[in-house]
Scaffold this motif. Sequence first.
Motif, mmCIF file in Angstrom:
data_model
loop_
_atom_site.group_PDB
_atom_site.id
_atom_site.type_symbol
_atom_site.label_atom_id
_atom_site.label_comp_id
_atom_site.label_asym_id
_atom_site.label_seq_id
_atom_site.Cartn_x
_atom_site.Cartn_y
_atom_site.Cartn_z
ATOM 1 N N GLY A 93 0.939 -1.147 0.186
ATOM 2 C CA GLY A 93 -0.033 -0.177 -0.140
ATOM 3 C C GLY A 93 0.992 1.395 -0.154
ATOM 4 O O GLY A 93 2.073 1.188 -0.039
ATOM 5 N N SER A 94 0.224 2.507 0.457
ATOM 6 C CA SER A 94 0.583 3.348 0.020
ATOM 7 C C SER A 94 2.063 3.569 1.841
ATOM 8 O O SER A 94 1.904 2.298 2.280
ATOM 9 C CB SER A 94 0.264 4.823 -0.107
ATOM 10 N N VAL A 96 2.121 3.720 5.582
ATOM 11 C CA VAL A 96 1.475 2.919 6.754
ATOM 12 C C VAL A 96 1.063 3.662 7.788
ATOM 13 O O VAL A 96 2.726 3.676 8.523
ATOM 14 C CB VAL A 96 1.323 1.475 6.551
ATOM 15 N N GLU A 226 -3.680 3.122 5.866
ATOM 16 C CA GLU A 226 -2.659 3.655 5.491
ATOM 17 C C GLU A 226 -2.760 4.696 5.753
ATOM 18 O O GLU A 226 -4.106 5.569 6.425
ATOM 19 C CB GLU A 226 -3.456 3.871 3.908
#
Length: 229
Positions: A93-94, A96, A226
Amino acid sequence: MGEQQEAEPATPAVADAATRAASEARMAAWARKMTDRVPTGWLISGAGAILLASTAAFGGLADVPKPKPAELHAGEHFIGSELDMSVVSAAVGSEVRGTSIYPAAGQRTLVVVLDVTNEFDKPRLAATKDALRGIGVEDVALEGFDASRVVDGSNTTFLQPDVPARVRLAWAVDADAVSVGDEIRIVLPDSTHHVGELFTRGDYWSDIRTGAFVTVRVDAVPAEQEATS
C-alpha cells in the motif's frame, strides 16, 4: 693385589651426547610447565589452527553439503536461528500508519505479518540479520526496516524466550516491484549458534543463510491502515 685402574676420560662424542640429553630434559620440563599454564581453550584453538593449516596444504577440508531451503506457504512453520517463524500475510500500500517507513515518489510500502517465537533460553535482539532483519523477499530490493507488534503497535526490540509474538515487518519497495495479486517468496533466515570463549564472549549466531522460502499472495493494505495526507 694390583692397583685399581683409573676410568678412562669420556670421549668428546660421549660428552656431547650427555650434554644434549641434559639440555633436552631441561627443555621438556620447561615445556610441560608452560603447557600447564596455558588455558585449555587456547590449546584447542591452536590445535584447530594447526589442523586447518595442515589440511589446507592438501586441498582443505571437504565441503559439507548444506540442505536446500525449505519451500513453504503461508501458515506453515519454519524453525531457523532458533526462532519458530510462520508467515501470516503480505500486503502492499502507500504509507502505513504505525510504521517508520515513508515511501518516496515511485515507492510503496510492503508489509509482512508473521508469528515468531524465540526458542532460545535468553532474550534475542529482533533487528539483527540472524533474526527479523534477516527476513527478506526474493528478487525484491527492500529499503528501510520496521518491526512492530500487531497487538499494540509497539516496537519489537527483543524477542523473549517462549513468548509467541505476532509481528508486522515493513519496508519501502519500488512501486512496480510488488503489486496486489502477485505471489512473492519471502526469505526466512537460518544461522548457527556459537558461544564465545576467547575473543568473543556470550552467544552469537553466524553463517547466516536462507533457511526457507515462503510463497504468499500479496493483498492490499486495508484503507484504514494507510496514513492520510
